[in-house]
Design an enzyme around this catalytic site. Structure first.
Site, PDB file in Angstrom:
ATOM      1  N   TRP A   1       0.840  -1.193   0.000  1.00 44.65           N
ATOM      2  CA  TRP A   1       0.000   0.000   0.000  1.00 44.65           C
ATOM      3  C   TRP A   1       0.870   1.235   0.000  1.00 44.65           C
ATOM      4  CZ3 TRP A   1      -2.754   1.250   5.260  1.00 44.65           C
ATOM      5  CH2 TRP A   1      -1.892   1.029   6.333  1.00 44.65           C
TER       6      TRP A   1
ATOM      7  N   HIS B   1     -14.750  26.418  -6.132  1.00 41.73           N
ATOM      8  CA  HIS B   1     -13.401  26.563  -6.693  1.00 41.73           C
ATOM      9  C   HIS B   1     -13.111  27.991  -7.149  1.00 41.73           C
ATOM     10  CE1 HIS B   1      -9.788  25.800  -8.926  1.00 41.73           C
ATOM     11  NE2 HIS B   1     -10.353  25.765 -10.115  1.00 41.73           N
TER      12      HIS B   1
ATOM     13  N   HIS C   1     -14.765  29.249 -15.821  1.00 41.41           N
ATOM     14  CA  HIS C   1     -14.765  29.185 -14.367  1.00 41.41           C
ATOM     15  C   HIS C   1     -15.684  30.258 -13.782  1.00 41.41           C
ATOM     16  CE1 HIS C   1     -11.108  26.828 -15.144  1.00 41.41           C
ATOM     17  NE2 HIS C   1     -11.186  26.392 -13.902  1.00 41.41           N
TER      18      HIS C   1
END
Length: 257
Positions: free
Chosen positions: A61, A79, A207
């Site tokens: 892992w 964002h 955006h």
């Protein structure tokens, strides 16, 4: 037979195909590069914890380090400054993560001009042929840019004047955000905006407009060439990062064959 039983049967017999729209995530995955003094995200990296050895004899892992906006990822409204009061990625309604998709192909135009911008007229002409954009669905914008994704320099395509990648004109981004029932826009490039979008008014209009309208962005998609113009269903699976502005995501499409 129930609707879900019909779906699982169709998946089993291949009459519904699952198309992976996700770019592989590794240390070579291209990432956005902003000029100084702006902060940049880091490349994806694995940090091995054990691999069938004295640190863990039966297991392998890793820890990972990455940015929220690395590789194929979802942009949540929070964002961007225009969406600062909107949803973080953990709060995106699950019902919006499975939605129909329209695929608009501008790969020929982008091959001829890496700065090609999608205009409102292009979308309206597309709808005359293929029908309306899906309410509550995605517009997936194919430019062929996924063929460059194996190389950071080729993918960002920057010179002394900045990056040159296709995108969406500012007025078209506003129109998609305000005048359509889309849940969001997906692209094959490093971000939803064109490479030159820092110089647009407003800067980075996809955006600014889409996230400001509570919609979403999907970036660095692949294999859009395998989807029909209408009829696919997209499944978006971001990590539910509490307070997160976005997340790497596995993005799949269901296509009836």
């Amino acid at each position: 037979m129930s609707v879900l039983a019909q779906l699982t049967a169709a998946l089993a017999d291949g009459s519904v195909e699952v198309v992976d729209l996700t770019a592989p995530l590794s240390e070579t995955t291209p990432v956005l590069q902003l000029p100084p003094p702006f902060a940049n995200t880091q490349h994806f990296a694995l940090h091995e914890l054990s691999r069938y050895d004295e640190r863990g004899p039966a297991w392998y892992w890793n820890d990972i380090t990455t940015g929220e906006h690395t590789g194929t990822h979802l942009d949540a409204p929070i964002h961007w400054a225009t969406g600062r009061d909107g949803l973080d990625v953990s709060a995106v309604p699950p019902s919006q993560l499975i939605a129909p998709a329209a695929v608009l192909d501008a790969s020929a135009e982008a091959a001829a001009d890496p700065d090609f911008l999608l205009q409102i007229d292009h979308v309206q002409e597309w709808t005359k042929t293929h029908g309306p954009l899906p309410d509550g669905g995605w517009l997936l914008y194919r430019t062929g840019w996924d063929t460059r994704s194996g190389d950071q320099e080729d993918f960002l395509n920057a010179d002394d004047s900045g990056p040159h990648t296709p995108g969406i004109a500012g007025e078209c981004a506003r129109w998609l955000a305000e005048e359509t029932g889309l849940v969001g826009v997906g692209v094959e490039t490093v971000g939803t905006d064109a490479g030159a979008a820092h110089g647009f008014d407003p800067p980075f209009p996809c955006h600014a407009h889409l996230l400001g309208a509570g919609k979403y962005g999907l970036t660095q998609l692949q294999n859009l060439r395998l989807l029909p113009a209408q009829g696919a269903v997209v499944v978006v699976a971001p990590l539910p990062i509490v307070g997160g502005s976005g997340s790497p995501a596995r993005v799949l499409a269901l296509v009836e064959r």
